[in-house]
Motif scaffolding. Structure first.
Motif, short mmCIF file in Angstrom:
data_model
loop_
_atom_site.label_atom_id
_atom_site.label_comp_id
_atom_site.label_asym_id
_atom_site.label_seq_id
_atom_site.Cartn_x
_atom_site.Cartn_y
_atom_site.Cartn_z
N GLY A 1 -14.79 29.31 6.46
CA GLY A 1 -15.17 28.83 5.14
C GLY A 1 -14.12 27.97 4.46
O GLY A 1 -14.32 27.58 3.31
N TRP A 2 -13.03 27.67 5.17
CA TRP A 2 -11.96 26.85 4.57
C TRP A 2 -11.70 25.61 5.41
O TRP A 2 -11.88 25.61 6.63
N VAL A 3 -11.27 24.53 4.72
CA VAL A 3 -10.93 23.27 5.41
C VAL A 3 -9.60 22.74 4.88
O VAL A 3 -9.17 23.09 3.77
N ALA A 4 -8.98 21.92 5.69
CA ALA A 4 -7.77 21.20 5.27
C ALA A 4 -8.16 19.75 5.00
O ALA A 4 -8.92 19.14 5.76
N VAL A 5 -7.63 19.20 3.92
CA VAL A 5 -7.95 17.83 3.53
C VAL A 5 -6.66 17.00 3.50
O VAL A 5 -5.63 17.45 2.98
N SER A 6 -6.73 15.82 4.05
CA SER A 6 -5.62 14.86 4.00
C SER A 6 -6.16 13.56 3.43
O SER A 6 -7.14 13.01 3.94
N VAL A 7 -5.51 13.06 2.37
CA VAL A 7 -6.10 11.92 1.66
C VAL A 7 -5.01 11.11 0.95
O VAL A 7 -4.01 11.67 0.49
N MET A 8 -5.21 9.79 0.86
CA MET A 8 -4.28 8.94 0.13
C MET A 8 -4.64 8.96 -1.35
O MET A 8 -5.81 8.84 -1.73
N VAL A 9 -3.61 9.12 -2.18
CA VAL A 9 -3.80 9.20 -3.63
C VAL A 9 -2.82 8.23 -4.29
O VAL A 9 -1.65 8.15 -3.89
N GLU A 10 -3.29 7.52 -5.30
CA GLU A 10 -2.40 6.61 -6.04
C GLU A 10 -1.33 7.41 -6.77
O GLU A 10 -1.62 8.44 -7.39
N LYS A 11 -0.10 6.92 -6.70
CA LYS A 11 1.02 7.62 -7.32
C LYS A 11 0.81 7.83 -8.82
O LYS A 11 1.15 8.88 -9.37
N GLY B 1 -9.87 9.05 -1.91
CA GLY B 1 -9.08 8.26 -0.97
C GLY B 1 -9.45 6.80 -1.00
O GLY B 1 -10.29 6.36 -1.79
N ARG B 2 -8.83 6.01 -0.13
CA ARG B 2 -9.14 4.58 -0.07
C ARG B 2 -10.50 4.35 0.58
O ARG B 2 -11.24 3.46 0.19
N LEU C 1 0.32 19.68 -0.86
CA LEU C 1 1.56 19.01 -0.47
C LEU C 1 1.43 17.51 -0.70
O LEU C 1 0.35 16.93 -0.58
N VAL C 2 2.56 16.87 -1.00
CA VAL C 2 2.58 15.43 -1.20
C VAL C 2 3.65 14.83 -0.29
O VAL C 2 4.80 15.26 -0.32
N LEU C 3 3.26 13.85 0.52
CA LEU C 3 4.16 13.22 1.47
C LEU C 3 4.27 11.73 1.17
O LEU C 3 3.28 11.06 0.85
N SER C 4 5.48 11.19 1.28
CA SER C 4 5.69 9.76 1.08
C SER C 4 5.13 8.97 2.26
O SER C 4 5.10 9.47 3.40
N ILE C 5 4.70 7.76 2.00
CA ILE C 5 4.21 6.86 3.04
C ILE C 5 5.22 5.74 3.19
O ILE C 5 5.52 5.02 2.23
N THR D 1 0.84 -1.21 0.00
CA THR D 1 0.00 0.00 0.00
C THR D 1 0.87 1.25 0.00
O THR D 1 0.59 2.22 -0.73
N ALA D 2 1.92 1.25 0.82
CA ALA D 2 2.81 2.41 0.90
C ALA D 2 3.51 2.66 -0.44
O ALA D 2 3.77 3.81 -0.80
N ARG D 3 3.81 1.60 -1.17
CA ARG D 3 4.45 1.76 -2.48
C ARG D 3 3.49 2.30 -3.52
O ARG D 3 3.89 2.95 -4.47
N ARG D 4 2.22 2.02 -3.32
CA ARG D 4 1.21 2.41 -4.31
C ARG D 4 0.67 3.81 -4.12
O ARG D 4 0.29 4.48 -5.09
N TYR D 5 0.65 4.27 -2.85
CA TYR D 5 0.00 5.54 -2.53
C TYR D 5 0.98 6.57 -1.97
O TYR D 5 2.05 6.22 -1.46
N VAL D 6 0.56 7.84 -2.03
CA VAL D 6 1.19 8.94 -1.30
C VAL D 6 0.09 9.64 -0.50
O VAL D 6 -1.11 9.43 -0.74
#
Length: 306
Positions: free
Chosen positions: A268-278, A255-256, A297-301, A230-235
């Protein structure tokens, strides 16, 4: 009952799960990397084919990849890493369970013939002719089906075994076609061969005996491997978006399961954190930018659990 494979002079492994990995060849380095990534710590002594894992009740057994499916099927080994082609060739499909496909060691078991022989264009054109391979059982199974016979002994096609340099058989006049594993195809092309059919798409798999002694430990190993894959597939993608555009953003990055949404101090603003396929990341970032997302921003898993 003592395991017949384990030499009595070696450390006692009766209370450990036996985990077989290829001792050399194309899968060896990738298997070692996987073991390291899933937190299995061991020290293999030179010329020793058994290594005790220091942080888990596991003993690693280093075997030829071609033998692992048989040992697992017979219950001498609890779990192991081998190729789908090996399972088929050793005819152990009914005695082993596939835990997870590992995503490496991918190749094709193909029927290849000389490019210069224009009369042979399909697998059926080799019926009644000579085929050389190290995959005797899978080849006979294929041609028994093509010939419509239940017993390979009744086949007209001659299938002979060679253990290596199969690609040279046609050039030396030993065969009209060959069956062998093909990764890039460079070796076959250099020998003047081309594929006319594919018997099997194969890759490395983690397998277990259907009556394994340590089912919970096997499941733990499976979950750890799933986490690495999963970590190899997503960021992990993080961005800010106006709440009025959140629904569109979630359609772009579902996301998953679902994105994590957090309110910001800015109304009126939100922060979103989500897994995305590379493989789709660049397109997703473009689409987010178009609907007004900022601070993308994109972070490695490094690892994950479902």
């Amino acid at each position: 009952m003592p395991n017949p494979y384990i030499n009595a002079s070696l450390p006692d492994t009766s209370d450990r799960m036996l985990f077989a990995v290829p001792k050399k060849g194309r899968l060896y380095d990738q298997c070692l990397g996987l073991l390291n990534n899933i937190g299995i710590e061991f020290n293999r002594k030179p010329r020793h084919d058994i290594a005790l894992v220091s942080n888990m009740p596991i003993a690693l057994v280093f075997l030829p990849a071609a033998d692992i499916a048989t040992y697992v099927a017979k219950g001498n080994i609890d779990i192991g890493i081998t190729g789908m082609d090996i399972i088929g060739e050793s005819q152990t499909e009914d005695d082993v369970a596939e835990l997870i496909r590992l995503g490496f060691g991918k190749c094709k078991l193909q029927i290849q013939t000389p490019v210069a022989n224009e009369e042979i264009k399909s697998a059926s054109d080799l019926v009644g002719k000579r085929i050389v391979t190290s995959f005797i059982n899978l080849t006979k199974q294929k041609y028994a089906e093509l010939e419509g016979v239940s017993d390979p002994a009744q086949m007209k096609t001659q299938v002979r075994f060679v253990s290596g340099s199969v690609e040279a058989a046609c050039g030396l006049g030993l065969a009209d076609g060959i069956v062998d594993l093909v990764e890039s195809g460079d070796t076959m092309r250099a020998a003047g061969l081309h594929a006319i059919d594919t018997i099997l798409d194969t890759e490395s798999v983690l397998i277990t005996n259907k009556h394994a002694r340590f089912p919970e430990m096997a499941e733990t190993i499976k979950q750890r491997v799933e986490g690495i894959l999963t970590a190899r597939r997503y960021v992990l993608c993080q961005y800010n978006i106006a709440r009025e555009s959140l629904e569109k953003a979630c359609e772009i990055t579902p996301g998953r399961q679902a994105p994590t949404v957090t309110s910001l101090e800015q109304p009126g603003w939100v922060a979103v954190s989500v897994m995305v396929e590379k493989k789709s990341l660049a397109d997703k970032m473009d689409q987010l930018k178009q609907i007004g997302a900022t601070d993308i921003l994109v972070l490695s898993i490094a690892n994950a659990r479902a």
